[in-house]
Design a protein around this motif. Structure first.
Motif, PDB file in Angstrom:
ATOM      1  N   UNK A  43       5.386  41.921  34.841  1.00 32.45           N
ATOM      2  CA  UNK A  43       5.225  41.597  36.257  1.00 32.45           C
ATOM      3  C   UNK A  43       4.697  40.182  36.449  1.00 32.45           C
ATOM      4  N   UNK A  44       3.774  39.781  35.598  1.00 28.87           N
ATOM      5  CA  UNK A  44       3.227  38.428  35.693  1.00 28.87           C
ATOM      6  C   UNK A  44       4.325  37.397  35.434  1.00 28.87           C
ATOM      7  N   UNK A  45       5.152  37.646  34.424  1.00 32.50           N
ATOM      8  CA  UNK A  45       6.245  36.719  34.110  1.00 32.50           C
ATOM      9  C   UNK A  45       7.231  36.654  35.278  1.00 32.50           C
ATOM     10  N   UNK A  46       7.570  37.823  35.830  1.00 28.23           N
ATOM     11  CA  UNK A  46       8.501  37.876  36.956  1.00 28.23           C
ATOM     12  C   UNK A  46       7.945  37.128  38.159  1.00 28.23           C
ATOM     13  N   UNK A  47       6.658  37.306  38.428  1.00 25.55           N
ATOM     14  CA  UNK A  47       6.033  36.636  39.572  1.00 25.55           C
ATOM     15  C   UNK A  47       6.052  35.120  39.410  1.00 25.55           C
ATOM     16  N   UNK A  48       5.833  34.667  38.187  1.00 23.40           N
ATOM     17  CA  UNK A  48       5.839  33.228  37.939  1.00 23.40           C
ATOM     18  C   UNK A  48       7.214  32.623  38.231  1.00 23.40           C
ATOM     19  N   UNK A  49       8.278  33.366  37.854  1.00 26.56           N
ATOM     20  CA  UNK A  49       9.635  32.881  38.117  1.00 26.56           C
ATOM     21  C   UNK A  49       9.919  32.921  39.613  1.00 26.56           C
ATOM     22  N   UNK A  50       9.579  34.039  40.249  1.00 33.13           N
ATOM     23  CA  UNK A  50       9.854  34.198  41.685  1.00 33.13           C
ATOM     24  C   UNK A  50       9.086  33.184  42.530  1.00 33.13           C
ATOM     25  N   UNK A  51       7.892  32.817  42.076  1.00 34.22           N
ATOM     26  CA  UNK A  51       7.067  31.867  42.822  1.00 34.22           C
ATOM     27  C   UNK A  51       7.386  30.410  42.478  1.00 34.22           C
ATOM     28  N   UNK A  52       8.340  30.225  41.553  1.00 32.01           N
ATOM     29  CA  UNK A  52       8.726  28.879  41.181  1.00 32.01           C
ATOM     30  C   UNK A  52       7.777  28.204  40.220  1.00 32.01           C
ATOM     31  N   UNK A  53       6.818  28.956  39.683  1.00 28.23           N
ATOM     32  CA  UNK A  53       5.862  28.366  38.750  1.00 28.23           C
ATOM     33  C   UNK A  53       6.399  28.335  37.324  1.00 28.23           C
ATOM     34  N   UNK A  54       7.456  29.124  37.073  1.00 31.61           N
ATOM     35  CA  UNK A  54       8.081  29.141  35.754  1.00 31.61           C
ATOM     36  C   UNK A  54       9.586  29.041  35.950  1.00 31.61           C
ATOM     37  N   UNK A  55      10.229  28.202  35.182  1.00 32.13           N
ATOM     38  CA  UNK A  55      11.670  28.023  35.332  1.00 32.13           C
ATOM     39  C   UNK A  55      12.414  29.201  34.723  1.00 32.13           C
ATOM     40  N   UNK A  56      13.422  29.698  35.402  1.00 36.40           N
ATOM     41  CA  UNK A  56      14.260  30.763  34.831  1.00 36.40           C
ATOM     42  C   UNK A  56      15.070  30.189  33.673  1.00 36.40           C
ATOM     43  N   UNK A  57      15.835  31.024  32.962  1.00 37.50           N
ATOM     44  CA  UNK A  57      16.562  30.539  31.788  1.00 37.50           C
ATOM     45  C   UNK A  57      17.551  29.432  32.125  1.00 37.50           C
ATOM     46  N   UNK A  58      17.540  28.397  31.312  1.00 35.96           N
ATOM     47  CA  UNK A  58      18.504  27.321  31.429  1.00 35.96           C
ATOM     48  C   UNK A  58      19.455  27.406  30.246  1.00 35.96           C
TER      49      UNK A  58
END
Length: 351
Positions: A200-215
């Motif tokens: 959930x923490x990882x998902x939240x980081x992606x959804x909030x733009x704090x972590x880039x999704x896979x490139x």
């Protein structure tokens, strides 16, 4: 992909050209077409185009660039610079065209038959473009409800289900980074341990733009066999996972074979047989991978990008890699697909 010249022209047959024109009018008017229709070979080839040639390039652009290239010396475009004429994109489309027309022996004379009526040539190309898009859309629609279950180790096992369940017809907005299972499938393989520590923490980081999704350089875990994956070796386990295998079979040997390659019901021939595939091809494998990623995402319509992941770049990378047959990894990977992805299927289907 071959970049050789298109096949030599056949003698023009005015009667066949007229029959094609009549069939085009019937197609445009929504009228019933003949059982053995002169357009059928062309439409059949167009249906195979996204599966076996390229799902993301526009078939119309491929035809226009290909035809133009074959008549370039006679009809140069004065408005186009040499750089534009030799652009990488155009060269690629010309090569795709020349590879594609090999599937239709009469295509050269058919195109020539439209010389006196360019508008009808546009209608002809539009018919092929629309047919190719429809074939791709049909696969996308079918796989939308199938692919999420392919993430399970054994979807056929009693009680096997995603948590929370993904229900048929449910909005795709609930997938992607909004669902633990699909998010894990989209998570870069190199980050999978971090994801599993706190999904959930990882998902939240992606959804909030704090972590880039896979490139492109960090490929989704759904394309891997995790037991073989290694953080520092990008190709270890790549294209060996069950989800891409199951997706491939769902497309090319039928949905019933997705989980069991030996399953066969009904008399309808699967797409792989219809389109003359005798073994897994690099472009077909890449097509299945793209459709899998798209089905797990929250994207509602066909797109060349999913959460920052350029699907076209990924598709071409897989194709280029798998067509490098001198590489030991390629040989091992294709041998794997021949052994497992289509295990028992082709001997039964190709009779």
């Amino acid at each position: 992909m071959s970049s050789s010249s298109p096949p030599p022209e056949e003698p023009r047959n005015p009667g066949r050209i007229k029959a094609i024109l009549d069939s085009l009018e019937n197609l445009q008017g929504g009228r019933k077409r003949k059982k053995s229709d002169p357009l059928d070979p062309y439409l059949k080839a167009a249906r195979a185009f996204p599966l076996l040639h390229d799902p993301l390039v526009d078939l119309g652009a491929v035809f226009y660039d290909g035809i133009k290239a074959d008549h370039e010396e006679e009809h140069p475009d004065d408005d186009e610079t040499p750089e534009e004429r030799l652009s990488t994109g155009r060269i690629y489309r010309v090569n795709v065209f020349r590879d594609f027309v090999k599937c239709i022996p009469t295509i050269s004379t058919t195109i020539s038959g439209f010389e006196d009526d360019p508008a009808k040539l546009e209608d002809f190309i539009d018919a092929l473009r629309n047919t190719a898009s429809l074939a791709r859309a049909e696969d996308t629609c079918k796989l939308k409800d199938l692919c999420p279950s392919f993430l399970l180790d054994d979807p056929s096992k009693s009680g096997a289900a995603l948590d929370p369940p993904i229900i048929k017809g449910q909005s795709k907005s609930l997938r992607g980074w909004n669902h633990k299972a699909t998010a894990r499938g989209l998570c870069p393989m190199v980050d999978i341990m971090a994801f599993d520590e706190d999904p959930q923490s990882y998902m939240d980081l992606v959804l909030n733009g704090e972590k880039r999704p896979p490139l492109f350089k960090k490929l989704p875990s759904c394309l891997y066999d995790e037991s073989l994956a290694a953080p520092i070796l990008k190709r270890s386990g790549f294209l060996r996972g069950k989800p891409p295998e199951r997706t491939f079979r769902a497309i090319f040997t039928g949905p019933l074979t997705a989980l069991d390659p030996t399953s066969r019901k009904g008399t309808k021939q699967p797409k792989g047989v219809i389109h003359g595939m005798t073994e897994p091809m690099g472009r077909a494998i890449a097509y299945a991978a793209i459709q899998l990623i798209l089905s797990l995402s929250s994207v509602e319509q066909w797109s060349s990008e999913v959460n920052g992941l350029d699907l076209y770049e990924l598709y071409l990378s897989i194709v280029t890699t798998l067509e490098n047959t001198n590489h030991s990894w390629v040989k091992e990977t294709l041998d794997y697909w021949k052994k497992y992805a289509l295990k028992f299927s082709w001997p039964n289907f190709a009779r």
